[in-house]
Design an enzyme around this catalytic site. Sequence first.
Site, PDB file in Angstrom:
ATOM      1  N   ASP A 192       0.864  -1.177   0.000  1.00 18.73           N
ATOM      2  CA  ASP A 192       0.000   0.000   0.000  1.00 18.73           C
ATOM      3  C   ASP A 192       0.902   1.228   0.000  1.00 18.73           C
ATOM      4  O   ASP A 192       1.718   1.403   0.907  1.00 18.73           O
ATOM      5  CB  ASP A 192      -0.888  -0.020   1.250  1.00 18.73           C
ATOM      6  CG  ASP A 192      -1.805   1.185   1.312  1.00 18.73           C
ATOM      7  OD1 ASP A 192      -2.621   1.348   0.390  1.00 18.73           O
ATOM      8  OD2 ASP A 192      -1.697   1.967   2.272  1.00 18.73           O
ATOM      9  N   GLU A 276      -1.281  -1.154  -5.125  1.00 20.38           N
ATOM     10  CA  GLU A 276      -2.501  -0.421  -5.444  1.00 20.38           C
ATOM     11  C   GLU A 276      -2.176   0.713  -6.398  1.00 20.38           C
ATOM     12  O   GLU A 276      -1.270   1.498  -6.165  1.00 20.38           O
ATOM     13  CB  GLU A 276      -3.137   0.139  -4.176  1.00 20.38           C
ATOM     14  CG  GLU A 276      -4.440   0.832  -4.491  1.00 20.38           C
ATOM     15  CD  GLU A 276      -5.391   0.816  -3.315  1.00 20.38           C
ATOM     16  OE1 GLU A 276      -6.589   0.618  -3.555  1.00 20.38           O
ATOM     17  OE2 GLU A 276      -4.952   0.976  -2.172  1.00 20.38           O
ATOM     18  N   ASP A 356      -3.319   0.916   7.020  1.00 22.16           N
ATOM     19  CA  ASP A 356      -2.468   0.643   5.854  1.00 22.16           C
ATOM     20  C   ASP A 356      -2.090  -0.833   5.737  1.00 22.16           C
ATOM     21  O   ASP A 356      -2.047  -1.383   4.642  1.00 22.16           O
ATOM     22  CB  ASP A 356      -1.205   1.510   5.907  1.00 22.16           C
ATOM     23  CG  ASP A 356      -1.545   2.996   5.953  1.00 22.16           C
ATOM     24  OD1 ASP A 356      -2.548   3.379   5.324  1.00 22.16           O
ATOM     25  OD2 ASP A 356      -0.828   3.751   6.631  1.00 22.16           O
TER      26      ASP A 356
END
Length: 410
Positions: A192, A276, A356
């Site tokens: 992330d 991502e 996260d």
Amino acid sequence: MQLRYNYRVYPTPGQQASLARAFGCARVVFNDGLRARQQAHEAGEAYLSDGDLSKRVITQAKRTPERAWLGEVSAVVLQQALADLNAAYRNFFASLSGKRKGRKVAPPRFRSRKDNRQAIRFTANARFKVLDNGRLRLPKIGDLAVRWSRQLPAAPTSVTVIRDAAGRYFASFVVANTDDPLPPVDAEVGIDLGLTHFAVLFNGKKITAPKFLRRAARTLRRLQQDLSRKQPGSNNRSKAVVKVARAHARVADTRRDWQHKLSTRIIRDNQAVYVEDLCVTGLGRTRLAKSVHDAGWASFTAMLEYKAARYGRSFRRIGRFVPTSQTCSTCGRLDGPKPLSVRSWTCPCGAVHDRDVNAAINILAQGRWESLNACGAQVRPAPVPAPRREAGIHPHTACSTRSVEGISAL
Ligand SMILES: [Zn+2]
């Protein structure tokens, strides 16, 4: 796969003058070509074909007194300048018709003598050559001294010579077939990317964002102030411009080296990497713009992507519409949107999540699921910049040892 290998080159004053002439000729041919196409368009005439354009702005132009000096530089340099123009037009048309995805591409623009970056390209046709004594022979320029910071893995297909805003010269070689698969490993990773931490891994490891630009902010501000006090058009002003450009180049170099070390490490340790895909252009327009720019996620994910292709690993971007930060990674419950200020939350199932880390776990799961259901991997064929010196420490990174330690703690 094609990779770019960049090296610093040190032309003599005479070679610098020849290069300046070649930059100028390439720019003139590019601009003449653009003007001819614009005029044809305004006159309602058909689009000038690449061949016709080349005849008009190179072959015929050389015979006129106004453009006779085009003959002083390698013809390949001029052809390559037109090839750039043709590619710019193709991208523009493909974007207009919707064939090209992503951001809209603007029509080509005129090049300026004052552009920060000047470049010319030599292809194999131009018979550029790396000599046994390590010099780079360029037609009608001379034998340039090169600092070979690492070895070229194969014979290059083309070389671009660049002069950047800081007045430095680089040779950027394109080399094909550099695949170099590493022995397979079992581990996979979900990442992330964010602002509080540069990257958070699914296993809870957090990598601090080094904020290179912010750290150099004071120096940059001082140099910028020096520059603004100089008289327009003066010699002192152009010296100050170079100083500002050098300081920015140093920040960019340090950031890139740091990203190379981190991405190499991640690719080496994992068989599959899932990241991502962030909406960088969207965030770049918010008040977070400076931090977003400083983080440089786009260049980092691009490094992961090409290194994965090169070392036989798989890489996948997870769509930004997958609610990775809203889903409980333990029970799969979709818990609704959470403002950025919410750093941790408790799911009704009892699981306590770090925002996260939870997202990174979901990215890993989503990535695995998508690659099981995928129909073939996507690999971008365009040449990508090769790592300059991944393992060693670049002189400019000496100041960033703290963040280097951060990486080795992975
Ligand atoms: Zn739950």
